[in-house]
Design an enzyme around this catalytic site. Sequence first.
Site, PDB file in Angstrom:
ATOM      1  N   GLY A 239       1.534 -11.081  10.607  1.00 56.53           N
ATOM      2  CA  GLY A 239       2.395 -10.643  11.717  1.00 56.53           C
ATOM      3  C   GLY A 239       2.472 -11.703  12.813  1.00 56.53           C
ATOM      4  O   GLY A 239       3.543 -11.968  13.373  1.00 56.53           O
TER       5      GLY A 239
ATOM      6  N   GLU B  57       7.923   3.434  14.395  1.00 56.16           N
ATOM      7  CA  GLU B  57       8.736   3.821  13.249  1.00 56.16           C
ATOM      8  C   GLU B  57       8.712   5.331  13.107  1.00 56.16           C
ATOM      9  O   GLU B  57       7.915   6.018  13.763  1.00 56.16           O
ATOM     10  CB  GLU B  57       8.168   3.174  11.975  1.00 56.16           C
ATOM     11  CG  GLU B  57       8.196   1.666  12.052  1.00 56.16           C
ATOM     12  CD  GLU B  57       8.012   0.975  10.715  1.00 56.16           C
ATOM     13  OE1 GLU B  57       6.871   0.942  10.239  1.00 56.16           O
ATOM     14  OE2 GLU B  57       9.015   0.471  10.163  1.00 56.16           O
TER      15      GLU B  57
ATOM     16  N   CYS C 187      -3.348   1.435   6.508  1.00 55.73           N
ATOM     17  CA  CYS C 187      -3.521   0.776   7.807  1.00 55.73           C
ATOM     18  C   CYS C 187      -4.189   1.717   8.801  1.00 55.73           C
ATOM     19  O   CYS C 187      -4.923   1.287   9.671  1.00 55.73           O
ATOM     20  CB  CYS C 187      -2.177   0.328   8.334  1.00 55.73           C
ATOM     21  SG  CYS C 187      -0.956   1.610   8.251  1.00 55.73           S
TER      22      CYS C 187
ATOM     23  N   GLY D 265       2.367  -5.256   7.547  1.00 57.37           N
ATOM     24  CA  GLY D 265       1.414  -6.016   6.742  1.00 57.37           C
ATOM     25  C   GLY D 265       0.239  -6.430   7.591  1.00 57.37           C
ATOM     26  O   GLY D 265      -0.060  -5.806   8.612  1.00 57.37           O
TER      27      GLY D 265
ATOM     28  N   ASN E 221       0.805  -1.235   0.000  1.00 60.20           N
ATOM     29  CA  ASN E 221       0.000   0.000   0.000  1.00 60.20           C
ATOM     30  C   ASN E 221       0.836   1.283   0.000  1.00 60.20           C
ATOM     31  O   ASN E 221       0.384   2.307  -0.495  1.00 60.20           O
ATOM     32  CB  ASN E 221      -1.030  -0.012   1.140  1.00 60.20           C
ATOM     33  CG  ASN E 221      -0.408  -0.154   2.492  1.00 60.20           C
ATOM     34  OD1 ASN E 221       0.737  -0.579   2.609  1.00 60.20           O
ATOM     35  ND2 ASN E 221      -1.129   0.215   3.515  1.00 60.20           N
TER      36      ASN E 221
ATOM     37  N   GLU F 208       4.254  -3.684  12.381  1.00 61.74           N
ATOM     38  CA  GLU F 208       3.266  -2.626  12.099  1.00 61.74           C
ATOM     39  C   GLU F 208       2.134  -3.310  11.359  1.00 61.74           C
ATOM     40  O   GLU F 208       2.299  -3.694  10.201  1.00 61.74           O
ATOM     41  CB  GLU F 208       3.870  -1.543  11.183  1.00 61.74           C
ATOM     42  CG  GLU F 208       5.054  -0.817  11.760  1.00 61.74           C
ATOM     43  CD  GLU F 208       4.658   0.202  12.801  1.00 61.74           C
ATOM     44  OE1 GLU F 208       3.451   0.426  13.002  1.00 61.74           O
ATOM     45  OE2 GLU F 208       5.580   0.756  13.422  1.00 61.74           O
TER      46      GLU F 208
ATOM     47  N   THR G 236      -2.318  -8.382  10.097  1.00 59.47           N
ATOM     48  CA  THR G 236      -2.150  -8.877  11.466  1.00 59.47           C
ATOM     49  C   THR G 236      -1.932 -10.390  11.502  1.00 59.47           C
ATOM     50  O   THR G 236      -1.082 -10.878  12.244  1.00 59.47           O
ATOM     51  CB  THR G 236      -3.358  -8.455  12.327  1.00 59.47           C
ATOM     52  OG1 THR G 236      -3.297  -7.029  12.469  1.00 59.47           O
ATOM     53  CG2 THR G 236      -3.330  -9.076  13.714  1.00 59.47           C
TER      54      THR G 236
HETATM   55  P1  NDP Z   1       0.540  -9.214   3.853  1.00 56.47           P
HETATM   56  O1  NDP Z   1       0.700  -9.404   5.302  1.00 56.47           O
HETATM   57  O2  NDP Z   1      -0.047 -10.308   3.059  1.00 56.47           O
HETATM   58  O3  NDP Z   1       1.954  -8.961   3.114  1.00 56.47           O
HETATM   59  C1  NDP Z   1       2.881  -8.039   3.556  1.00 56.47           C
HETATM   60  C2  NDP Z   1       4.269  -8.496   3.159  1.00 56.47           C
HETATM   61  O4  NDP Z   1       4.560  -9.720   3.804  1.00 56.47           O
HETATM   62  C3  NDP Z   1       4.456  -8.760   1.675  1.00 56.47           C
HETATM   63  O5  NDP Z   1       5.782  -8.443   1.306  1.00 56.47           O
HETATM   64  C4  NDP Z   1       4.230 -10.270   1.590  1.00 56.47           C
HETATM   65  O6  NDP Z   1       4.824 -10.852   0.457  1.00 56.47           O
HETATM   66  C5  NDP Z   1       4.890 -10.723   2.860  1.00 56.47           C
HETATM   67  N1  NDP Z   1       4.395 -11.999   3.378  1.00 56.47           N
HETATM   68  C6  NDP Z   1       3.195 -12.588   3.160  1.00 56.47           C
HETATM   69  N2  NDP Z   1       3.119 -13.750   3.861  1.00 56.47           N
HETATM   70  C7  NDP Z   1       4.280 -13.881   4.535  1.00 56.47           C
HETATM   71  C8  NDP Z   1       4.794 -14.849   5.439  1.00 56.47           C
HETATM   72  N3  NDP Z   1       4.087 -15.924   5.788  1.00 56.47           N
HETATM   73  N4  NDP Z   1       6.021 -14.670   5.954  1.00 56.47           N
HETATM   74  C9  NDP Z   1       6.752 -13.593   5.629  1.00 56.47           C
HETATM   75  N5  NDP Z   1       6.323 -12.621   4.766  1.00 56.47           N
HETATM   76  C10 NDP Z   1       5.096 -12.761   4.237  1.00 56.47           C
HETATM   77  O7  NDP Z   1      -0.206  -7.843   3.735  1.00 56.47           O
HETATM   78  P2  NDP Z   1      -0.605  -7.033   2.439  1.00 56.47           P
HETATM   79  O8  NDP Z   1       0.534  -6.905   1.512  1.00 56.47           O
HETATM   80  O9  NDP Z   1      -1.815  -7.678   1.922  1.00 56.47           O
HETATM   81  O10 NDP Z   1      -0.857  -5.540   3.039  1.00 56.47           O
HETATM   82  C11 NDP Z   1      -2.052  -5.109   3.524  1.00 56.47           C
HETATM   83  C12 NDP Z   1      -2.123  -5.255   5.046  1.00 56.47           C
HETATM   84  O11 NDP Z   1      -1.021  -4.614   5.678  1.00 56.47           O
HETATM   85  C13 NDP Z   1      -3.350  -4.617   5.633  1.00 56.47           C
HETATM   86  O12 NDP Z   1      -3.960  -5.488   6.528  1.00 56.47           O
HETATM   87  C14 NDP Z   1      -2.838  -3.377   6.395  1.00 56.47           C
HETATM   88  O13 NDP Z   1      -3.584  -3.014   7.464  1.00 56.47           O
HETATM   89  C15 NDP Z   1      -1.459  -3.770   6.771  1.00 56.47           C
HETATM   90  N6  NDP Z   1      -0.598  -2.584   6.818  1.00 56.47           N
HETATM   91  C16 NDP Z   1      -0.217  -2.062   8.046  1.00 56.47           C
HETATM   92  C17 NDP Z   1       0.549  -0.920   8.103  1.00 56.47           C
HETATM   93  C18 NDP Z   1       1.008  -0.325   9.398  1.00 56.47           C
HETATM   94  O14 NDP Z   1       1.832   0.568   9.375  1.00 56.47           O
HETATM   95  N7  NDP Z   1       0.513  -0.777  10.538  1.00 56.47           N
HETATM   96  C19 NDP Z   1       0.979  -0.226   6.892  1.00 56.47           C
HETATM   97  C20 NDP Z   1       0.534  -0.861   5.694  1.00 56.47           C
HETATM   98  C21 NDP Z   1      -0.227  -1.982   5.677  1.00 56.47           C
HETATM   99  P3  NDP Z   1       3.941 -11.121  -0.884  1.00 56.47           P
HETATM  100  O15 NDP Z   1       3.530  -9.791  -1.362  1.00 56.47           O
HETATM  101  O16 NDP Z   1       4.888 -11.804  -1.772  1.00 56.47           O
HETATM  102  O17 NDP Z   1       2.780 -11.971  -0.464  1.00 56.47           O
END
Ligand code: NDP
Length: 499
Positions: free
Chosen positions: A241, A470, A292, A236, A160, A258, A238
């Site tokens: 995470g 952060e 987020c 990413g 995002n 985050e 929750t």
């Molecule tokens: P994901 O959690 O699916 O992915 C985030 C990142 O993690 C991507 O690079 C993804 O790779 C990678 N990833 C996915 N699965 C795994 C795993 N099992 N182990 C390690 N890495 C992994 O989230 P989204 O990309 O769909 O982002 C949207 C979400 O992120 C929303 O829920 C949002 O709320 C949250 N977010 C929170 C923020 C904050 O600051 N608190 C800021 C921005 C977003 P790949 O793309 O290859 O799947």
Amino acid sequence: MLKEKVALLKDEYKLLINGEHVDSLSGETFNTYNPATGEILTQVAKATRQDVDKAVEAAQKALDEGKWARWPAVRRGQVLNRIASIMRERFDDLVKLEVVNSGKALSAAKGQVMQAIEDFEMYAGAVYTLSGSTKPVPKGFFHYTKKEPVGVCAQIVPWNYPLMMAAWKLAPALAAGCTIILKPASLTPITALTLADICLEAGVPAGVVNVITGSGADIGSYLVEHPGVDKVAFTGETTTGKDIMAKASETLKRVTLELGGKSPNIVFEDADLESAVVGSVFGIYYNTGQSCEARSRLFVHESIYEEFVEKFIEKTKQLKLGDPLSPETHVGAIISAGQLDTIHSYVELAKEEGAQVALGGQRPKGAEFENGYWYQPTVIVDATNDMRVAREEIFGPVVVIIKFSDEKEVVHQANDSIYGLAAAVWTQNHSRAHRITEQLKAGIIMVNNPISTFPGLPFGGYKQSGFGRELAIESLDLYTETKSVVSYVGSKSINPFGI
Ligand code: NDP
């Protein structure tokens, strides 16, 4: 034709390992798309687990050789400033690259790229705050502490805010002297790769910043488990995470998370109505609601509810959807077909749960929206806080409006969520505003203001929105270990056993 408009767009993107652009060991690649049109933008190397091993090895070697960590802090600061200068020179091109890979509006991307630049500038100065201390110890002893880099950091970022999140992670880690393996989201890998190239160009030694691209579930997960990695910083979802924290616990890695949010936006009857309306519109529809900290639960006092909703809808109708590269556009595309389906299914769910769709609830009409992934800014009214649409993160341009009658009740409802990232309060009564901010369980609170991030101000969540901050000087602590050194400097030798 797009390539003429977007100067930095390349035909292919490789992995960055030990300062070199390399193909994946399998030779495989994947496509990345322009969400506004659905067209293939370019091809990106798909890393294997063996590529991850190579990247970790390069990062460990760079750390052990002290290539970067043992430079005087002032020199690291100079390089961070150089990264920011190169980004400033290429500002327009970086913005366009971010727009075509994420579908976000140009105006939003401009602010985010500028914030990424300012982040490097802030940490360039923050390197001077890295310092130790000395404590009073018994006669003959001397003690000091020093801050050392936490080590090899895996940094995993979402789609995002592709460039800004990469900057939020890279800048403090570099300032602290760490080495890094950055893993961008598969939907939006190209600006992170471009930023890593800028780091090299600015003088970051080879092996200090490595970038691997490919499936998070495969190589991301492998990176988190890797014994050669000391810390994981993740942004990413929750659920991802939680998985990361569990896997990182096997080797007791340091972790910062985050995560998601369902942030409340509370409008009291004594708010400046015009500001509250436009601020609340921005609070949800900025970045096409894919934020987020989007204020997606909008609580409005019953005495102004009808008037507020009417004005909110009127202003939302003025938002311009369209070509993300146009400076006139307010709301860009949705990141992917999958995300579009998720958003629409939540809108359908809202109806089933008994709420009403007062605006939007479908794809926009018109030739320019036929391809790519688009959704109208959507307003759901007559909702209650126990509905799933008020509890789960939709991550799209959908606001859920809930009526409340008193202060105590709204604070309770605002806190009644697994999340605790951000919150906003609109009132002209300052004692009420600060009474409420004390009670809200959220990491970032906005009072009469819809803007949540400024470089230097800590950003991060309470509860299941994660932990660690952060964007602030204190983030440096999360990239360092404290070493405590006690030495004997007296003239007589010490013999505690008396032997
Ligand atoms: P994901 O959690 O699916 O992915 C985030 C990142 O993690 C991507 O690079 C993804 O790779 C990678 N990833 C996915 N699965 C795994 C795993 N099992 N182990 C390690 N890495 C992994 O989230 P989204 O990309 O769909 O982002 C949207 C979400 O992120 C929303 O829920 C949002 O709320 C949250 N977010 C929170 C923020 C904050 O600051 N608190 C800021 C921005 C977003 P790949 O793309 O290859 O799947």
